[in-house]
Design a protein around this motif. Structure first.
Motif, PDB file in Angstrom:
ATOM      1  N   MET A 770      -4.134  -1.488  30.801  1.00 42.47           N
ATOM      2  CA  MET A 770      -3.199  -0.459  30.367  1.00 42.47           C
ATOM      3  C   MET A 770      -2.218  -1.053  29.381  1.00 42.47           C
ATOM      4  O   MET A 770      -1.719  -2.168  29.571  1.00 42.47           O
ATOM      5  N   VAL A 771      -1.949  -0.300  28.330  1.00 38.59           N
ATOM      6  CA  VAL A 771      -1.062  -0.770  27.267  1.00 38.59           C
ATOM      7  C   VAL A 771       0.386  -0.702  27.748  1.00 38.59           C
ATOM      8  O   VAL A 771       0.833   0.303  28.287  1.00 38.59           O
ATOM      9  N   LEU A 772       1.118  -1.815  27.567  1.00 32.01           N
ATOM     10  CA  LEU A 772       2.528  -1.817  27.955  1.00 32.01           C
ATOM     11  C   LEU A 772       3.460  -2.150  26.796  1.00 32.01           C
ATOM     12  O   LEU A 772       4.677  -2.198  26.973  1.00 32.01           O
ATOM     13  N   GLY A 773       2.930  -2.344  25.606  1.00 35.96           N
ATOM     14  CA  GLY A 773       3.772  -2.565  24.433  1.00 35.96           C
ATOM     15  C   GLY A 773       2.943  -2.371  23.177  1.00 35.96           C
ATOM     16  O   GLY A 773       1.791  -2.815  23.110  1.00 35.96           O
ATOM     17  N   VAL A 774       3.496  -1.695  22.177  1.00 33.29           N
ATOM     18  CA  VAL A 774       2.782  -1.442  20.927  1.00 33.29           C
ATOM     19  C   VAL A 774       3.616  -1.974  19.765  1.00 33.29           C
ATOM     20  O   VAL A 774       4.785  -1.608  19.611  1.00 33.29           O
ATOM     21  N   LEU A 775       3.007  -2.848  18.965  1.00 38.50           N
ATOM     22  CA  LEU A 775       3.653  -3.415  17.782  1.00 38.50           C
ATOM     23  C   LEU A 775       2.880  -2.940  16.557  1.00 38.50           C
ATOM     24  O   LEU A 775       1.896  -2.206  16.665  1.00 38.50           O
ATOM     25  N   SER A 776       3.316  -3.381  15.391  1.00 41.01           N
ATOM     26  CA  SER A 776       2.678  -2.869  14.176  1.00 41.01           C
ATOM     27  C   SER A 776       1.311  -3.492  13.911  1.00 41.01           C
ATOM     28  O   SER A 776       0.468  -2.897  13.254  1.00 41.01           O
ATOM     29  N   GLN A 777       1.081  -4.710  14.432  1.00 41.88           N
ATOM     30  CA  GLN A 777      -0.191  -5.394  14.178  1.00 41.88           C
ATOM     31  C   GLN A 777      -0.926  -5.769  15.463  1.00 41.88           C
ATOM     32  O   GLN A 777      -1.968  -6.415  15.415  1.00 41.88           O
ATOM     33  N   ALA A 778      -0.364  -5.403  16.606  1.00 40.82           N
ATOM     34  CA  ALA A 778      -0.934  -5.842  17.872  1.00 40.82           C
ATOM     35  C   ALA A 778      -0.394  -4.965  18.997  1.00 40.82           C
ATOM     36  O   ALA A 778       0.505  -4.145  18.775  1.00 40.82           O
ATOM     37  N   LEU A 799     -12.151  -3.714  12.594  1.00 45.64           N
ATOM     38  CA  LEU A 799     -11.544  -2.451  12.191  1.00 45.64           C
ATOM     39  C   LEU A 799     -11.706  -2.229  10.697  1.00 45.64           C
ATOM     40  O   LEU A 799     -11.656  -3.175   9.901  1.00 45.64           O
ATOM     41  N   ARG A 800     -11.860  -0.970  10.330  1.00 44.37           N
ATOM     42  CA  ARG A 800     -11.806  -0.615   8.911  1.00 44.37           C
ATOM     43  C   ARG A 800     -10.349  -0.585   8.466  1.00 44.37           C
ATOM     44  O   ARG A 800     -10.010  -1.016   7.367  1.00 44.37           O
ATOM     45  N   SER A 801      -9.476  -0.095   9.362  1.00 42.09           N
ATOM     46  CA  SER A 801      -8.044  -0.058   9.060  1.00 42.09           C
ATOM     47  C   SER A 801      -7.280   0.197  10.345  1.00 42.09           C
ATOM     48  O   SER A 801      -7.859   0.544  11.376  1.00 42.09           O
ATOM     49  N   HIS A 802      -5.972  -0.003  10.275  1.00 36.38           N
ATOM     50  CA  HIS A 802      -5.108   0.375  11.397  1.00 36.38           C
ATOM     51  C   HIS A 802      -3.770   0.824  10.824  1.00 36.38           C
ATOM     52  O   HIS A 802      -3.353   0.388   9.758  1.00 36.38           O
ATOM     53  N   HIS A 803      -3.127   1.713  11.572  1.00 39.82           N
ATOM     54  CA  HIS A 803      -1.890   2.306  11.059  1.00 39.82           C
ATOM     55  C   HIS A 803      -0.885   2.433  12.195  1.00 39.82           C
ATOM     56  O   HIS A 803      -1.206   2.964  13.261  1.00 39.82           O
ATOM     57  N   PHE A 804       0.332   1.940  11.980  1.00 36.86           N
ATOM     58  CA  PHE A 804       1.406   2.024  12.972  1.00 36.86           C
ATOM     59  C   PHE A 804       2.398   3.094  12.557  1.00 36.86           C
ATOM     60  O   PHE A 804       2.773   3.189  11.396  1.00 36.86           O
ATOM     61  N   GLN A 805       2.820   3.891  13.534  1.00 34.57           N
ATOM     62  CA  GLN A 805       3.862   4.877  13.251  1.00 34.57           C
ATOM     63  C   GLN A 805       4.614   5.180  14.538  1.00 34.57           C
ATOM     64  O   GLN A 805       4.184   4.812  15.642  1.00 34.57           O
ATOM     65  N   LYS A 806       5.759   5.828  14.384  1.00 32.29           N
ATOM     66  CA  LYS A 806       6.502   6.294  15.551  1.00 32.29           C
ATOM     67  C   LYS A 806       6.358   7.808  15.608  1.00 32.29           C
ATOM     68  O   LYS A 806       6.648   8.505  14.642  1.00 32.29           O
ATOM     69  N   VAL A 807       5.900   8.301  16.744  1.00 35.19           N
ATOM     70  CA  VAL A 807       5.804   9.735  16.956  1.00 35.19           C
ATOM     71  C   VAL A 807       6.995  10.095  17.848  1.00 35.19           C
ATOM     72  O   VAL A 807       6.984   9.825  19.044  1.00 35.19           O
ATOM     73  N   GLU A 812       3.052   4.128  18.062  1.00 31.42           N
ATOM     74  CA  GLU A 812       1.641   4.549  18.116  1.00 31.42           C
ATOM     75  C   GLU A 812       0.861   3.764  17.079  1.00 31.42           C
ATOM     76  O   GLU A 812       1.267   3.657  15.922  1.00 31.42           O
ATOM     77  N   LEU A 813      -0.273   3.229  17.494  1.00 34.72           N
ATOM     78  CA  LEU A 813      -1.127   2.441  16.612  1.00 34.72           C
ATOM     79  C   LEU A 813      -2.484   3.133  16.554  1.00 34.72           C
ATOM     80  O   LEU A 813      -3.143   3.316  17.579  1.00 34.72           O
ATOM     81  N   THR A 814      -2.878   3.570  15.355  1.00 36.22           N
ATOM     82  CA  THR A 814      -4.179   4.229  15.186  1.00 36.22           C
ATOM     83  C   THR A 814      -5.171   3.218  14.632  1.00 36.22           C
ATOM     84  O   THR A 814      -4.950   2.619  13.571  1.00 36.22           O
ATOM     85  N   LEU A 815      -6.258   3.001  15.372  1.00 32.04           N
ATOM     86  CA  LEU A 815      -7.299   2.056  14.972  1.00 32.04           C
ATOM     87  C   LEU A 815      -8.497   2.829  14.423  1.00 32.04           C
ATOM     88  O   LEU A 815      -8.960   3.780  15.061  1.00 32.04           O
ATOM     89  N   VAL A 816      -8.968   2.430  13.282  1.00 36.19           N
ATOM     90  CA  VAL A 816     -10.184   3.021  12.703  1.00 36.19           C
ATOM     91  C   VAL A 816     -11.263   1.949  12.749  1.00 36.19           C
ATOM     92  O   VAL A 816     -11.195   0.942  12.031  1.00 36.19           O
ATOM     93  N   TRP A 817     -12.253   2.135  13.629  1.00 36.98           N
ATOM     94  CA  TRP A 817     -13.278   1.125  13.864  1.00 36.98           C
ATOM     95  C   TRP A 817     -14.344   1.148  12.762  1.00 36.98           C
ATOM     96  O   TRP A 817     -14.733   2.220  12.285  1.00 36.98           O
ATOM     97  N   GLU A 818     -14.812  -0.007  12.412  1.00 38.39           N
ATOM     98  CA  GLU A 818     -15.931  -0.127  11.465  1.00 38.39           C
ATOM     99  C   GLU A 818     -17.194   0.283  12.212  1.00 38.39           C
ATOM    100  O   GLU A 818     -17.536  -0.306  13.245  1.00 38.39           O
ATOM    101  N   PRO A 819     -17.915   1.326  11.736  1.00 40.81           N
ATOM    102  CA  PRO A 819     -19.112   1.764  12.467  1.00 40.81           C
ATOM    103  C   PRO A 819     -20.227   0.723  12.376  1.00 40.81           C
ATOM    104  O   PRO A 819     -20.383   0.053  11.347  1.00 40.81           O
ATOM    105  N   GLU A 820     -20.989   0.583  13.466  1.00 36.32           N
ATOM    106  CA  GLU A 820     -22.116  -0.354  13.450  1.00 36.32           C
ATOM    107  C   GLU A 820     -23.209   0.140  12.522  1.00 36.32           C
ATOM    108  O   GLU A 820     -23.895  -0.633  11.868  1.00 36.32           O
ATOM    109  N   ASP A 821     -23.362   1.453  12.477  1.00 34.78           N
ATOM    110  CA  ASP A 821     -24.344   2.074  11.586  1.00 34.78           C
ATOM    111  C   ASP A 821     -23.573   2.723  10.446  1.00 34.78           C
ATOM    112  O   ASP A 821     -22.687   3.557  10.674  1.00 34.78           O
ATOM    113  N   THR A 822     -23.890   2.345   9.218  1.00 33.38           N
ATOM    114  CA  THR A 822     -23.138   2.862   8.060  1.00 33.38           C
ATOM    115  C   THR A 822     -23.249   4.367   7.937  1.00 33.38           C
ATOM    116  O   THR A 822     -22.410   5.010   7.293  1.00 33.38           O
ATOM    117  N   ALA A 823     -24.266   4.955   8.554  1.00 34.98           N
ATOM    118  CA  ALA A 823     -24.424   6.408   8.467  1.00 34.98           C
ATOM    119  C   ALA A 823     -23.441   7.127   9.397  1.00 34.98           C
ATOM    120  O   ALA A 823     -23.208   8.328   9.261  1.00 34.98           O
TER     121      ALA A 823
END
Length: 877
Positions: A770-778, A799-807, A812-823
Motif C-alpha cells: 500500500m502506498v504511504l507517500g507520493v513524490l514527483s519521481q517516486a 514507463l513511457r512517461s510519468h506525471h505528478f500533480q496535486k488533485v 498523485e502520480l500517473t504512470l504510463v506503462w510501455e506496452p509489451e506489444d507495440t500494437a
C-alpha cells in the motif's frame, strides 16, 4: 551492510572550501594536494573549537543553549536533529560542519543560528522531511510487550526514520541521495538546490544584497514555515560507541605523504565519518593486493578527530569476514552499537552458586510464602529458554478469583555490588537477534536457576490479587514466594485452550503436566485468566489507552546453514493478550507500591506525549486524504484507528499504513527516578494513559527490573533501601534507556539482515503493498506480506512517461506503462496515498541490497508461488 562508494557534491558549508563526500566534509588527501602540504604547517580549522564547560553551563542556565540527544538521518547523513525542549518541531542541524564531530546518539549542546539561517519548510510540501531521523522506539507498551525469541534452527522492522506525516525518509526521491526540499520562491539561495543529476548545493553563493533581501523574506514568513536550526558547540557525553564496520580502501593519491602511512576506512553507516587508519593496522598485503579485501568487512574504532581534519583518525580493531554473510554482519552490528557479547569472565562466574545441582536453602522456606501446591504455569514462545514470569488463577468464594503473577527472583542470585551485578548493570538488557540471544546474565542463571522451568522449585517475587470476574481489584499482596510450575505452555498451547473452551485438549497436543495437576485444571485456569484479561483490556481502552500494532517479521531458519528458509508476519493473538494484561497489571501495581514507599527514589517508566507539531501535521494530512483522525489524546487516536476501518483486505491494509504513520510522532518511553522530576504530571505513561508505571516482570532480561525488585524488597522490609541518591539512580536509569534503545535497534537491524538474505536466497518475492507517500519521481510503499517499507523509483520502471500533480491537496502520480506489444495501447496507472499495488522485491548485486519494483497492472503470475519463502500459515512463535 555495504553501500556503493558514491560521492555527492553537497556544496560547502559556510566559510569552508572543501568537497563533501558521503562520510564527511572535505576532500581525501589524494584529491586535494594542497591539504598534503598543510600537514606540516598549521591547518585551517574546519570545525569550531568546543565551548568551555563553564560557558556551556552558563548558557544552559540562561537558555541561550539547548541540550539534547543528536539523531542523524541514516539515509541523508547531512541532516541531523535534536528534540525541541518544548515538544515542538525538532531543531535542525544542517551538515557535518554544524554537527562539529558529534556522532549519532551523542548528548550534545547546541546554539541556535540567526533566524535568517533557519530551515524553510514549503507549505503542503510533497515531501515534508523536516523531522528527524529517529531510529524509532515506540514503547513496547504501545506496540506489544512480547519479545520475539530467536528463530528455531521467528522481529520488528520499524522504519529507520521517523519524519512527518506520510514520508519514510528512506532514500532521496530520484534514488541518488538528493534532498527534495523545494523552498519558497525568493529564498532558494539558502535552500538545498536539487540539480538534474540529483546533486545538491547546500551553500550556494549569495551576494550581500541578495542575502539581505533573503533574510527579510525569511523573517516575514509565518513561524510554522520555519524550523529552528542550530550548530553543536559541545559534546556532553559521547554515547556513540565510536566503532564502525566498513571497508578498507587505498588513498587516491599514491604520491602523497599520507598514502605511505594511512589507508582510508569507509564505514557502512554513512553517519560515521571516513577514517584514516595506520597501514600498520592493515593486512600485510593490503597495499599490494587491495582488491582481495574489497568485500571484507572490518571493525574500526575512532580514536581522535581534530578540528582541522575532515576525517577522523582510527585504529583497525578486527577483520570480520565477508560482507553479506550473516555472522560477520551480526558481529559488526553488535560492535557498532556497543553490545558486549563476550563470554562472562571468571570473576562473574565465581559469583554464581558453585555446588551444582543447586537447591533452595531450607531457610528460604521460612521466609517465603509457599505456593508449590498451587496450579502455576508459564506461557511463552515455544523457543523461549529464559522464563521470567508464571501465572496462577484459582476460584475462591462467591465467584472471586485469586490471580497471581510470579516473577523470577533474580535479585536473590545477583548480589548488589558484586562483579556479576556490575556486568549485568553495564549490559542492562539481553539483546534478541533473529538467530540467537546475547544474554544479560550467564546462562546458568537465565536458562536454569532463575528461569521458571516446569516441575522444579523456584524462587519468585509475586503479586497476588483477589479479582472479580470483571477484573476489579478487591485486594492485592506482594511478597517473596516459592513456586513449582506444573507445565510450560507455549502461546500456541494457550491459544488452542482459549479457542476450545468446552473441548478437552488431548494430552498429546500439550506439554507434560505435573501429576499433581490435570490438563483440565490448567485449561480452566487459562480460560478464567483469558476472560478476566478481556475485561481488563476492555477497561484499559475505555480508560484511554492506545495501542499501535505494527507488522513484525519472524523467520524459520535452516538447521544446518542458519540461513532463513521462510518468514511470516508474527500474529498477536488472545494468548499473547492474556499474558500482556497481567504483566501490565503487575507493573502498575508495583509502580504505585514503590512510589508510595519511596517518593524520591522510585525507579519508574514514563512515556511523554507525542511531538505536537508532528501530530498536528499528521491530523492535517489525514484530513486531506479523507481519513479524519482525532489526535487530541491517546484515547482519540485509538478510537479513530479502530472505528475507521472494516475487516476487508483494503481496510486492513489502510489501517496498517495509518498505524505506521501514527507511530512516527511518538516519543520513547523512558526509565527515570521519581526524585529528579518535580512535576508528577510528567510521570504519566501516554500510551497506557496511567499516572505511574514501571518494569518489574522481566528481571532475567532487563536490569531495570532487577533494580525495581530491590526497591520492592525494601518496601516490604526484606532489606534496606539501596544506598543511592536520586541523581545516581537517574544515571542508572539513563544507562538502561541507552542500552535499551541500542538493543532495539540491533534487533531491527538483525531482522533487516535476515530479510535481505532471504530476498537473495529465495527471491524474487511478490507481495501486495500500500502506498504511504507520493513524490514527483517516486513513491513509498508498505509491503504488506513482509512489513517492510521501500521506495519505488519511476526511472526503474519500464514507463513511457510519468506525471505528478496535486488533485486538491492529494499528491498523485500517473504512470504510463510501455506496452509489451507495440500494437497495444499503453496502460495508465494512478498512484496516490492508500493505492493498493503489487510489488516484486529483487536482490541487487551489492551485498544485502534489494529493491522494490512495481508490477505492471495485468501481469499476473510474473513469479512462481511464494509459499515456500513466506509461510503465511506458519503460526510459530
Amino acid at each position: 551492510m555495504s553501500h556503493p562508494d558514491y560521492r555527492l557534491n553537497l556544496g560547502t558549508p559556510r566559510g569552508v572550501s572543501s568537497v563533501v563526500g558521503p562520510h564527511g566534509v572535505g576532500a581525501s588527501p589524494g584529491e586535494k594536494k594542497s591539504k598534503n602540504k598543510s600537514i606540516r604547517g598549521k591547518k585551517k580549522s574546519i570545525f569550531e573549537n568546543y565551548m568551555s564547560k563553564e560557558d556551556v553551563s552558563e548558557g544552559l542556565k540562561r537558555g541561550t543553549l539547548i541540550q539534547g540527544v543528536l539523531r542523524i538521518n541514516p539515509k541523508k547523513f547531512h541532516e541531523a536533529f535534536i528534540p525541541s525542549p518544548d515538544g515542538d518541531r525538532d531543531i535542525f542541524i544542517d551538515g557535518v560542519i554544524a554537527r562539529n564531530r558529534a556522532l549519532n546518539g551523542d548528548l550534545v549542546v547546541v546554539k541556535l543560528l540567526p533566524e535568517e539561517q533557519w530551515k524553510v519548510i514549503k507549505p503542503e510540501s510533497g515531501d515534508k522531511e523536516t523531522e528527524g531521523a529517529y531510529e524509532s522506539d515506540p514503547p513496547e507498551e504501545l506496540c506489544g510487550s512480547h519479545v520475539l525469541q530467536p528463530s528455531p534452527k521467528g522481529c520488528n522492522d520499524s522504519p529507520d526514520v521517523i519524519i512527518e506525516a506520510q514520508f519514510d525518509d528512506s532514500d532521496a526521491e530520484n534514488g541518488h541521495g538528493s534532498t527534495q526540499n523545494v523552498l519558497v520562491d525568493g529564498i532558494k539561495k539558502l535552500s538545498v538546490c536539487v540539480h538534474e543529476k540529483g546533486k545538491e548545493d547546500v551553500g550556494a553563493t549569495v551576494t550581500k544584497d541578495e542575502s539581505t533581501s533573503v533574510a527579510q523574506d525569511i523573517r516575514a514568513l509565518p513561524e510554522k514555515l520555519l524550523q529552528r536550526s542550530a550548530k553543536v558547540v559541545y559534546i556532553v557525553e559521547k554515547k556513540h560507541s565510536r566503532a564502525a564496520m566498513g571497508f578498507l580502501k587505498l588513498l587516491a593519491d599514491k604520491n602523497s605523504e599520507l598514502f605511505r602511512k594511512y589507508a582510508l576506512f569507509s564505514p557502512s553507516d554513512h553517519r560515521v565519518p571516513r577514517i584514516y587508519v595506520p597501514l600498520k593496522d592493515c593486512p600485510q598485503d593490503f597495499v599490494t593486493r587491495p582488491k582481495d579485501y574489497a568485500s571484507t568487512l572490518f571493525i574500526c574504532r575512532i580514536v581522535d578527530w581534530k578540528e582541522d581534519s575532515s576525517f577522523a583518525l582510527g585504529q583497525l580493531a578486527k577483520s570480520l569476514g565477508q560482507a553479506g554473510e550473516i555472522e560477520p554482519e551480526t558481529e559488526g552490528i553488535l560492535t557498532e552499537y556497543g553490545v558486549d557479547f563476550s563470554d562472562f569472565s571468571s570473576e562473574v562466574l565465581d559469583c554464581l552458586p558453585q555446588g551444582l545441582p543447586w537447591t533452595i536453602p531450607p531457610e528460604e522456606f521460612s521466609k517465603r510464602r509457599d505456593l508449590r501446591k498451587d496450579c502455576v504455569f508459564t506461557i511463552d514462545p515455544s523457543t523461549a529458554r529464559d522464563l521470567d514470569d508464571a501465572l496462577s488463577c484459582k476460584p475462591v468464594a462467591d465467584g472471586i478469583f485469586e490471580v497471581g503473577v510470579h516473577i523470577a527472583d533474580v535479585s536473590y542470585f545477583v548480589s548488589e555490588g558484586s562483579e556479576l551485578d556490575r556486568v549485568a548493570a553495564e549490559r542492562a538488557t539481553s539483546v534478541y537477534l533473529v538467530q540467537k540471544v546475547v544474554p544479560m546474565l550467564p546462562r546458568l542463571l537465565c536458562e536454569e536457576l532463575c528461569s521458571l522451568n516446569p516441575m522444579t522449585d523456584k524462587l519468585t517475587f509475586s503479586v497476588i490479587w483477589m479479582l472479580t470476574p470483571e477484573g476489579k481489584i478487591l485486594s492485592e499482596w506482594f511478597g517473596r514466594t516459592i513456586i513449582h510450575s506444573c507445565t510450560k505452555l507455549s502461546y500456541d498451547h494457550a491459544q488452542s485452550m482459549i479457542e476450545s473452551p468446552t473441548r478437552t485438549v488431548p494430552e498429546t497436543e500439550l506439554p507434560p503436566i505435573a501429576p499433581e495437576h490435570t490438563s483440565d485444571e490448567v485449561h480452566q485456569a487459562v480460560l478464567n485468566l483469558h476472560r478476566i484479561a478481556q475485561e481488563l483490556r476492555k477497561q484499559r481502552f475505555l480508560d484511554g489507552a492506545l495501542r499501535l500494532d505494527q507488522l513484525k517479521l519472524a523467520f524459520t531458519l535452516d538447521h544446518e546453514t542458519g540461513l532463513p528458509q521462510g518468514c511470516h508476519i508474527y500474529e498477536y493473538r488472545d494468548s499473547n493478550k492474556l499474558v500482556e494484561e497481567f504483566m501490565l497489571l503487575a507493573n502498575m501495581a508495583v509502580a504505585h507500591k514503590i512510589h508510595r514507599a519511596f517518593p524520591e527514589r522510585a525507579l519508574l517508566r514514563r512515556h511523554p506525549p507525542p511531538q505536537t507539531r508532528m501530530l498536528t501535521d499528521l491530523e492535517e494530512f489525514c484530513d486531506q486524504m479523507g481519513v479524519p483522525m482525532d489526535v487530541s489524546s491517546a484515547s482519540t487516536i485509538n478510537k479513530s484507528l479502530t472505528k475507521l476501518f472494516g475487516d476487508d483486505k483494503y481496510s486492513l491494509a489502510r489501517k496498517e499504513v495509518l498505524t505506521n504513520m501514527c507511530s512516527r510522532p511518538m516519543q520513547m518511553a523512558l526509565y527515570f527516578c521519581s526524585g529528579v522530576l518535580q512535576d508528577e504530571a510528567q510521570f504519566r505513561h501516554y500510551a497506557l494513559n496511567v499516572p505511574l508505571y514501571t518494569h518489574f516482570t522481566s528481571p532475567i532480561r532487563r536490569f531495570a527490573d532487577v533494580m525495581v525488585h530491590r526497591l520492592l524488597a525494601a518496601t516490604l522490609g526484606y532489606r534496606e533501601l539501596p544506598d543511592v541518591t536520586p541523581s545516581v539512580l537517574q544515571k542508572r536509569a539513563d544507562h538502561c534507556n541507552d542500552r535499551r534503545m541500542a538493543s532495539k535497534r540491533v534487533q531491527e537491524l538483525s531482522t533487516s539482515l535476515f530479510f535481505a538474505v532471504m530476498v537473495k536466497e529465495s527471491g524474487p518475492l511478490e507481495s501486495e503493498a500500500m502506498v504511504l507517500g507520493v513524490l514527483s519521481q517516486a513513491f513509498d510503499v508498505l509491503v504488506l506480506r513482509y512489513g517492510v517499507q521501500k521506495r519505488i523509483y519511476c526511472n526503474a520502471l519500464p514507463l513511457r512517461s510519468h506525471h505528478f500533480q496535486k488533485v486538491g491537496k492529494k499528491p498523485e502520480l500517473t504512470l504510463v506503462w510501455e506496452p509489451e506489444d507495440t500494437a497495444q495501447e499503453p496502460a495508465q496507472q494512478v498512484i496516490t496515498i492508500f493505492s493498493l499495488v503489487e510489488v516484486v522485491l529483487r536482490a541487487e548485486d551489492a551485498a544485502l541490497k534489494y529493491s522494490a519494483i512495481l508490477k505492471q497492472p495485468g501481469t499476473e503470475g510474473l513469479l512462481g508461488s511464494q509459499d515456500e519463502a513466506c509461510d503465511k500459515d506458519n503460526k510459530q512463535d
